[in-house]
Design a protein around this motif. Structure first.
Motif, mmCIF file in Angstrom:
data_model
loop_
_atom_site.group_PDB
_atom_site.id
_atom_site.type_symbol
_atom_site.label_atom_id
_atom_site.label_comp_id
_atom_site.label_asym_id
_atom_site.label_seq_id
_atom_site.Cartn_x
_atom_site.Cartn_y
_atom_site.Cartn_z
ATOM 1 N N VAL A 110 0.835 -1.198 0.000
ATOM 2 C CA VAL A 110 0.000 0.000 0.000
ATOM 3 C C VAL A 110 0.869 1.247 0.000
ATOM 4 N N VAL A 111 1.915 1.235 0.818
ATOM 5 C CA VAL A 111 2.827 2.381 0.870
ATOM 6 C C VAL A 111 3.519 2.572 -0.474
ATOM 7 N N ALA A 112 3.950 1.473 -1.077
ATOM 8 C CA ALA A 112 4.625 1.543 -2.375
ATOM 9 C C ALA A 112 3.716 2.159 -3.429
ATOM 10 N N GLU A 113 2.462 1.741 -3.439
ATOM 11 C CA GLU A 113 1.516 2.270 -4.425
ATOM 12 C C GLU A 113 1.184 3.730 -4.141
ATOM 13 N N THR A 114 1.046 4.066 -2.866
ATOM 14 C CA THR A 114 0.684 5.435 -2.484
ATOM 15 C C THR A 114 1.742 6.441 -2.907
ATOM 16 N N TYR A 115 3.016 6.080 -2.748
ATOM 17 C CA TYR A 115 4.096 7.039 -3.005
ATOM 18 C C TYR A 115 4.905 6.713 -4.265
ATOM 19 N N ALA A 116 4.445 5.736 -5.031
ATOM 20 C CA ALA A 116 5.118 5.370 -6.282
ATOM 21 C C ALA A 116 6.581 5.002 -6.043
ATOM 22 N N VAL A 117 6.798 4.138 -5.077
ATOM 23 C CA VAL A 117 8.149 3.645 -4.788
ATOM 24 C C VAL A 117 8.104 2.124 -4.848
ATOM 25 N N THR A 118 9.263 1.512 -4.767
ATOM 26 C CA THR A 118 9.308 0.054 -4.793
ATOM 27 C C THR A 118 8.834 -0.509 -3.456
ATOM 28 N N VAL A 119 8.387 -1.749 -3.489
ATOM 29 C CA VAL A 119 7.969 -2.405 -2.258
ATOM 30 C C VAL A 119 9.146 -2.533 -1.300
ATOM 31 N N LYS A 120 10.339 -2.744 -1.858
ATOM 32 C CA LYS A 120 11.532 -2.859 -1.026
ATOM 33 C C LYS A 120 11.797 -1.557 -0.281
ATOM 34 N N ALA A 121 11.698 -0.428 -0.999
ATOM 35 C CA ALA A 121 11.918 0.875 -0.369
ATOM 36 C C ALA A 121 10.848 1.142 0.692
ATOM 37 N N ALA A 122 9.611 0.773 0.383
ATOM 38 C CA ALA A 122 8.524 0.962 1.343
ATOM 39 C C ALA A 122 8.758 0.126 2.595
ATOM 40 N N SER A 123 9.230 -1.096 2.410
ATOM 41 C CA SER A 123 9.485 -1.979 3.546
ATOM 42 C C SER A 123 10.560 -1.409 4.460
ATOM 43 N N LYS A 124 11.623 -0.867 3.860
ATOM 44 C CA LYS A 124 12.704 -0.283 4.659
ATOM 45 C C LYS A 124 12.215 0.931 5.442
ATOM 46 N N ALA A 125 11.428 1.774 4.775
ATOM 47 C CA ALA A 125 10.931 2.972 5.444
ATOM 48 C C ALA A 125 9.981 2.604 6.575
ATOM 49 N N LEU A 126 9.115 1.628 6.332
ATOM 50 C CA LEU A 126 8.189 1.183 7.377
ATOM 51 C C LEU A 126 8.936 0.587 8.558
ATOM 52 N N ALA A 127 9.967 -0.184 8.275
ATOM 53 C CA ALA A 127 10.758 -0.773 9.356
ATOM 54 C C ALA A 127 11.404 0.313 10.197
ATOM 55 N N ALA A 128 11.886 1.363 9.522
ATOM 56 C CA ALA A 128 12.515 2.468 10.239
ATOM 57 C C ALA A 128 11.504 3.207 11.105
ATOM 58 N N VAL A 129 10.327 3.463 10.538
ATOM 59 C CA VAL A 129 9.282 4.164 11.282
ATOM 60 C C VAL A 129 8.879 3.373 12.518
ATOM 61 N N ARG A 130 8.676 2.082 12.332
ATOM 62 C CA ARG A 130 8.195 1.262 13.445
ATOM 63 C C ARG A 130 9.254 1.080 14.522
ATOM 64 N N SER A 131 10.519 1.111 14.136
ATOM 65 C CA SER A 131 11.571 0.979 15.140
ATOM 66 C C SER A 131 11.805 2.286 15.871
ATOM 67 N N ARG A 132 11.525 3.384 15.190
ATOM 68 C CA ARG A 132 11.719 4.704 15.790
ATOM 69 C C ARG A 132 10.523 5.130 16.626
ATOM 70 N N GLY A 133 9.335 4.650 16.245
ATOM 71 C CA GLY A 133 8.118 5.207 16.812
ATOM 72 C C GLY A 133 7.610 6.274 15.869
ATOM 73 N N SER A 134 6.372 6.713 16.027
ATOM 74 C CA SER A 134 5.791 7.602 15.027
ATOM 75 C C SER A 134 5.735 9.059 15.446
ATOM 76 N N ALA A 135 6.478 9.460 16.472
ATOM 77 C CA ALA A 135 6.508 10.875 16.815
ATOM 78 C C ALA A 135 7.448 11.606 15.872
ATOM 79 N N GLU A 136 6.946 12.575 15.159
ATOM 80 C CA GLU A 136 7.774 13.311 14.215
ATOM 81 C C GLU A 136 7.159 14.676 13.998
ATOM 82 N N LEU A 137 7.992 15.637 13.703
ATOM 83 C CA LEU A 137 7.530 16.992 13.484
ATOM 84 C C LEU A 137 8.120 17.484 12.178
ATOM 85 N N ALA A 138 7.303 18.062 11.323
ATOM 86 C CA ALA A 138 7.799 18.585 10.056
ATOM 87 C C ALA A 138 8.550 19.892 10.298
#
Length: 211
Positions: A110-138
Motif C-alpha cells: 500500500v505504501v509503495a503504491e501510495t508514493y510510487a516507490v518500490t515495495v523494497k523501499a517501502a518496507s525499509k521505510a516502514l521498518a525504520a518508522v516502526r523501530s523509531r516510533g511515530s513521533a515526528e515533526l515537520a
C-alpha cells in the motif's frame, strides 16, 4: 470510580459523548494493516477517553485535540512494542511522509503504491518508522521564512504541551499563518515567535529523549 462530565463538551454525558466520537477512532485506525488494526483501535479508544478527560481549551476543536491524543496513544503503543531507534537519513524523506499520512501500520504494498516507490523501499521505510516510533515533526518554517509556518506533524509530543501551545500547534496544523494566529490569540508576532521557539526547543529535547 466516578468520572466527571466535561462541561466544555456540551450536554451529553461522558459516556454518551465518548460513544458518539468513536467513529473518529476508526477513521484514524481503518487505514492500518489488519494485523494491527484491532490493537490500534483499542489504544485509540484509550486516547479518545484521555482526550475527553483532559480537554480544557475551547479554542481548540475537540476533534483536533482528540486526534492528537488518539495518535499519541497509538504511537506510544508501537514505540513500546518495537523499541527505540533513529531513522536512517537515506529513508527519512519517505519515512516522514508515511508518518505524516498515518500509514505506519500499512502493508508495504500500500505504501509503495501510495508514493510510487518500490515495495523494497517501502518496507525499509516502514521498518525504520516502526523501530523509531511515530513521533515526528515537520519543518517549522516555510523555506526558512518565519512569517509562514508550514505543516506540523504531531502525536505524542503535542499532548504534553500547555493549552496555549496546543492551540498554536493546532492552528499551524490547520495551515494558518503566523500573523493570523497572533491576531486571533491577541498576542504580538514577537510573542508568538517566542512561543514557537520554545516549542521547538521542547521538541528537540523530546526527540533526543526518544533516541
Amino acid at each position: 470510580m466516578n468520572h466527571v462530565d466535561n462541561p466544555l463538551l456540551g450536554p451529553l454525558s461522558r459516556a454518551d459523548f465518548i460513544t458518539a466520537n468513536v467513529p473518529l477512532v476508526y477513521a484514524i485506525t481503518n487505514r492500518y494493516d489488519r494485523r494491527v488494526r484491532d490493537d490500534a483501535a483499542g489504544e485509540g479508544m484509550v486516547g479518545l477517553i484521555t482526550a475527553y478527560d483532559r480537554y480544557s481549551d475551547a479554542n481548540i476543536a475537540f476533534s483536533t485535540y482528540a486526534t492528537f491524543c488518539i495518535r499519541a496513544q497509538i504511537a506510544a503503543y508501537f514505540r513500546k512494542n518495537s523499541g527505540p531507534g533513529r531513522i536512517p537519513n537515506r529513508v527519512y524523506p519517505l519515512a516522514r511522509r508515511i508518518m505524516s499520512d498515518g500509514l505506519e501500520a500499512a502493508p508495504p504494498e500500500v505504501v509503495a503504491e501510495t508514493y510510487a516507490v518500490t515495495v523494497k523501499a517501502a518496507s525499509k521505510a516502514l521498518a525504520a518508522v516502526r523501530s523509531r516510533g511515530s513521533a515526528e515533526l515537520a519543518d517549522w518554517t516555510d523555506g526558512g521564512r518565519r512569517d509562514d509556518t508550514s505543516e506540523l506533524y504531531v502525536d505524542e509530543f503535542v499532548v504534553q504541551l500547555k493549552s496555549s501551545q496546543q492551540r498554536i500547534v493546532g492552528a499551524l496544523l490547520g495551515g494558518q499563518r503566523m500573523a493570523d494566529i497572533a491576531r486571533e490569540m491577541s498576542v504580538s508576532k514577537q510573542a508568538l515567535h517566542s512561543s514557537v521557539t520554545l516549542i521547538r526547543k521542547r521538541w528537540q529535547a523530546y526527540e533526543e529523549s526518544c533516541a
